[in-house]
Design a protein around this motif. Structure first.
Motif, short mmCIF file in Angstrom:
data_model
loop_
_atom_site.label_atom_id
_atom_site.label_comp_id
_atom_site.label_asym_id
_atom_site.label_seq_id
_atom_site.Cartn_x
_atom_site.Cartn_y
_atom_site.Cartn_z
N SER A 286 -89.13 -68.20 -34.94
CA SER A 286 -88.61 -68.41 -33.58
C SER A 286 -87.34 -69.25 -33.63
CB SER A 286 -89.67 -69.09 -32.71
OG SER A 286 -90.82 -68.28 -32.57
N THR B 117 -83.66 -67.84 -32.47
CA THR B 117 -82.89 -68.59 -31.48
C THR B 117 -81.55 -69.04 -32.04
OG1 THR B 117 -84.99 -69.38 -30.56
CG2 THR B 117 -82.99 -70.49 -29.83
N VAL C 172 -89.68 -69.62 -26.99
CA VAL C 172 -89.71 -68.30 -27.62
C VAL C 172 -91.02 -68.10 -28.38
CG1 VAL C 172 -88.68 -66.88 -29.46
CG2 VAL C 172 -87.20 -68.05 -27.81
#
Length: 251
Positions: free
Chosen positions: A146, A150, A130
């Protein structure tokens, strides 16, 4: 003029005169509820928050649900190990039954680690992708953000694990003999012995909750990365494709 992030069309606005909306305050419990119906709001209010507590809660819940389904996971491991070792012995006659039995304890330990620590491992590896994809798309996500995106996007997969527990309790699980037996993917209806392993892994990746997670990642990339929604979805599609290819390589 700038582009308003996290929107479908990237509506323009004047950064010098626009008043930023007030940041909502909510508990972690509310985040776990709101992620199902107002994900953009959750990402917006948590974009500068820490990932530690949400990650801990997700990891503990995932491990608890895996423990509740441990009997089926053990059964699946036995069947999968036998299947793979039979294929390996057919390809290499030098591989004996004694050698296979010697490998079993190691494989069991690796399997146990993944079953109970699967959530943080998947989140960490996905967050790396990501972060890299967001950078490539000129997003403004740090690695910590990130990880947060996630982690929050992973929450619906806990519902998938919970449904797996219900299946263990309510269904005859004697025929559950492959990793996708408890999944919400088309692969649960396929015969792993009659299907190419790569194709089986590809179909197995089309899990409802994995796709749901990808959609949430797209929203998170857009909101936290300050970019249009369509660009966030493009990033999520790339992340999903990378994960699918990785799964196919391991098959």
């Amino acid at each position: 003029m700038e582009t308003r992030s996290g929107t479908d069309r990237g509506a323009p606005y004047d950064a010098g005169t626009a008043t930023p909306p007030p940041v909502e305050k909510a508990s972690v419990v509310e985040d776990f509820i709101d992620i199902f119906h107002a994900p953009a709001s959750v990402f917006a209010r948590r974009e500068n928050g820490g990932v530690g507590l949400p990650l801990l809660i997700v990891s503990v819940l995932f491990a608890a649900l895996a423990f509740a389904s441990r009997s089926v996971y053990s059964q699946i491991f036995d069947a999968e190990f036998s299947r793979r070792m039979t294929q390996a012995m057919a390809k290499d006659p030098r591989l004996t039954a004694d050698m296979v039995n010697a490998m079993r304890p190691v494989q069991e330990k690796i399997g146990s680690v993944f079953v109970y620590l699967g959530a943080p491992l998947i989140i960490f590896l996905t967050a790396i992708v990501v972060w890299l994809v967001a950078k490539a798309l000129s997003g403004k996500l740090s690695f910590g953000q990130s990880m947060l995106v996630t982690t929050l996007a992973f929450i619906p997969r806990l519902v998938g694990s919970l449904l797996g527990v219900f299946q263990v309790v309510l269904m005859d699980t004697s025929r559950f003999t492959n990793p996708y037996s408890l999944s919400a993917s088309p692969a649960r209806f396929m015969d792993p012995d009659a299907t190419n392993p790569k194709i089986f892994a590809l179909v197995g990746s089309l899990d409802v909750f994995a796709i749901w997670m990808a959609v949430l990642i797209g929203i998170g990339i857009a909101v936290v990365g300050k970019m249009p929604r369509n660009k966030g979805y493009l990033g999520a599609a790339i992340v999903f494709a990378v994960g699918t290819l990785f799964t196919m390589l391991l098959a």
